[in-house]
Design a protein around this motif. Structure first.
Motif, PDB file in Angstrom:
ATOM      1  N   CYS A  13     -26.672  21.529  11.838  1.00  0.00           N
ATOM      2  CA  CYS A  13     -25.427  21.845  12.537  1.00  0.00           C
ATOM      3  C   CYS A  13     -24.292  20.940  12.044  1.00  0.00           C
ATOM      4  CB  CYS A  13     -25.623  21.689  14.044  1.00  0.00           C
ATOM      5  SG  CYS A  13     -24.221  22.266  15.028  1.00  0.00           S
ATOM      6  N   GLU A  70     -20.862  21.976   9.847  1.00  0.00           N
ATOM      7  CA  GLU A  70     -19.549  21.751  10.456  1.00  0.00           C
ATOM      8  C   GLU A  70     -18.693  20.748   9.682  1.00  0.00           C
ATOM      9  OE1 GLU A  70     -20.610  20.535  14.401  1.00  0.00           O
ATOM     10  OE2 GLU A  70     -20.594  22.580  15.191  1.00  0.00           O
ATOM     11  N   SER A  81     -29.793  19.559  14.852  1.00  0.00           N
ATOM     12  CA  SER A  81     -28.505  18.852  14.871  1.00  0.00           C
ATOM     13  C   SER A  81     -28.112  18.424  13.467  1.00  0.00           C
ATOM     14  CB  SER A  81     -28.578  17.639  15.801  1.00  0.00           C
ATOM     15  OG  SER A  81     -29.604  16.754  15.395  1.00  0.00           O
ATOM     16  N   PRO A 115     -22.079  27.253  14.329  1.00  0.00           N
ATOM     17  CA  PRO A 115     -23.360  26.553  14.212  1.00  0.00           C
ATOM     18  C   PRO A 115     -23.915  26.088  15.562  1.00  0.00           C
ATOM     19  CG  PRO A 115     -21.885  25.824  12.490  1.00  0.00           C
ATOM     20  CD  PRO A 115     -21.078  26.714  13.383  1.00  0.00           C
ATOM     21  N   LYS A 116     -23.060  25.536  16.409  1.00  0.00           N
ATOM     22  CA  LYS A 116     -23.525  25.016  17.698  1.00  0.00           C
ATOM     23  C   LYS A 116     -23.975  26.117  18.652  1.00  0.00           C
ATOM     24  CE  LYS A 116     -18.780  24.702  19.489  1.00  0.00           C
ATOM     25  NZ  LYS A 116     -17.717  23.763  19.896  1.00  0.00           N
TER      26      LYS A 116
END
Length: 243
Positions: free
Chosen positions: A167, A171, A164, A156-157
């Motif tokens: 993300c 995660e 964010s 994702p990053k």
């Protein structure tokens, strides 16, 4: 009706757990996906499967869907490519007198389910409004205790412009990686394909193919299909010479 559920889920029947060849490169991802299939929304939610193209992400994801249809048919499953989700959102959110009604139908379509399978999430990058909608879809499903499974070609990053908020959501569950198959796994995959099409072969021929096509399963399958077609046209078995 299994065929109806398969159609409604948007699944391809050929992708199952029992025809997924397990090796060191994919064992953890396979085990995690099977665990989710047996107990959705229990431990690994969301399940984020990542790796380069052609390594089996879609196969695993759809295998989870099929397992559910055949073993827990009360649960509703939906598979969608990210591109289809994006296009669906855009077509339903355009300014018109029916926008509110259309978006209500859109939300029901993607949240009135028990397991959502979202393929190739990296294609959502830079689509700001769709990312906001995806966050809503994610939160609605997650808060209702539904299983979310996502695939991507990267973490994702590493997806440019991904918010964010999304993300951190991707995660928060379990992230599992698929890597390039080693020689033994490539050989086992070729053996499975040869058996599936009832092709007579020598181990030397399969080892030759496995040695020369190393990047991913899709490339390996393409090489096998080419050799298989040649064997069929010439009426020969798959020998090392023919390979």
């Amino acid at each position: 009706n299994l065929s109806y559920m398969q159609s409604a889920s948007n699944l391809n029947l050929k992708y199952k757990f029992d025809n997924f060849v397990v090796g060191d490169s994919n064992k953890f991802a396979y085990t995690a996906t099977l665990a989710v299939a047996k107990n959705p929304a229990q431990k690994y939610n969301p399940l984020f499967i990542y790796g380069k193209s052609g390594l089996g992400k879609t196969h695993l994801m759809q295998a989870l869907g099929h397992y559910t249809i055949f073993n827990n048919s009360k649960l509703k499953v939906k598979y969608t490519k990210t591109e289809d989700y994006v296009n669906d959102f855009i077509s339903n959110s355009r300014n018109s007198k029916d926008t509110i009604e259309n978006m209500s139908k859109f939300n029901k379509k993607y949240t009135n389910i028990d397991i959502i399978l979202i393929d190739d999430i990296q294609f959502i990058e830079s689509k700001t409004k769709t990312m906001s909608q995806m966050q809503h879809t994610f939160d609605t499903l997650y808060n209702k205790g539904k299983q979310i499974v996502i695939t991507s070609d990267r973490l994702p990053k590493e997806i440019p412009t991904l918010t964010s908020a999304l993300c951190s959501r991707f995660e928060m569950g379990l992230m599992v990686e698929l890597t390039e198959p080693d020689f033994q796994t490539r050989f086992d995959i070729l053996k499975r394909m040869a058996v599936d099409v009832d092709l007579k072969y020598t181990d030397e021929a399969l080892k030759y193919i496995a040695t020369h096509f190393t990047n991913n399963v899709r490339e390996l399958e393409g090489a096998f299909n080419k050799v298989c077609a040649y064997a069929e046209m010439t009426g020969e078995d798959l020998s090392l010479r023919l390979a």
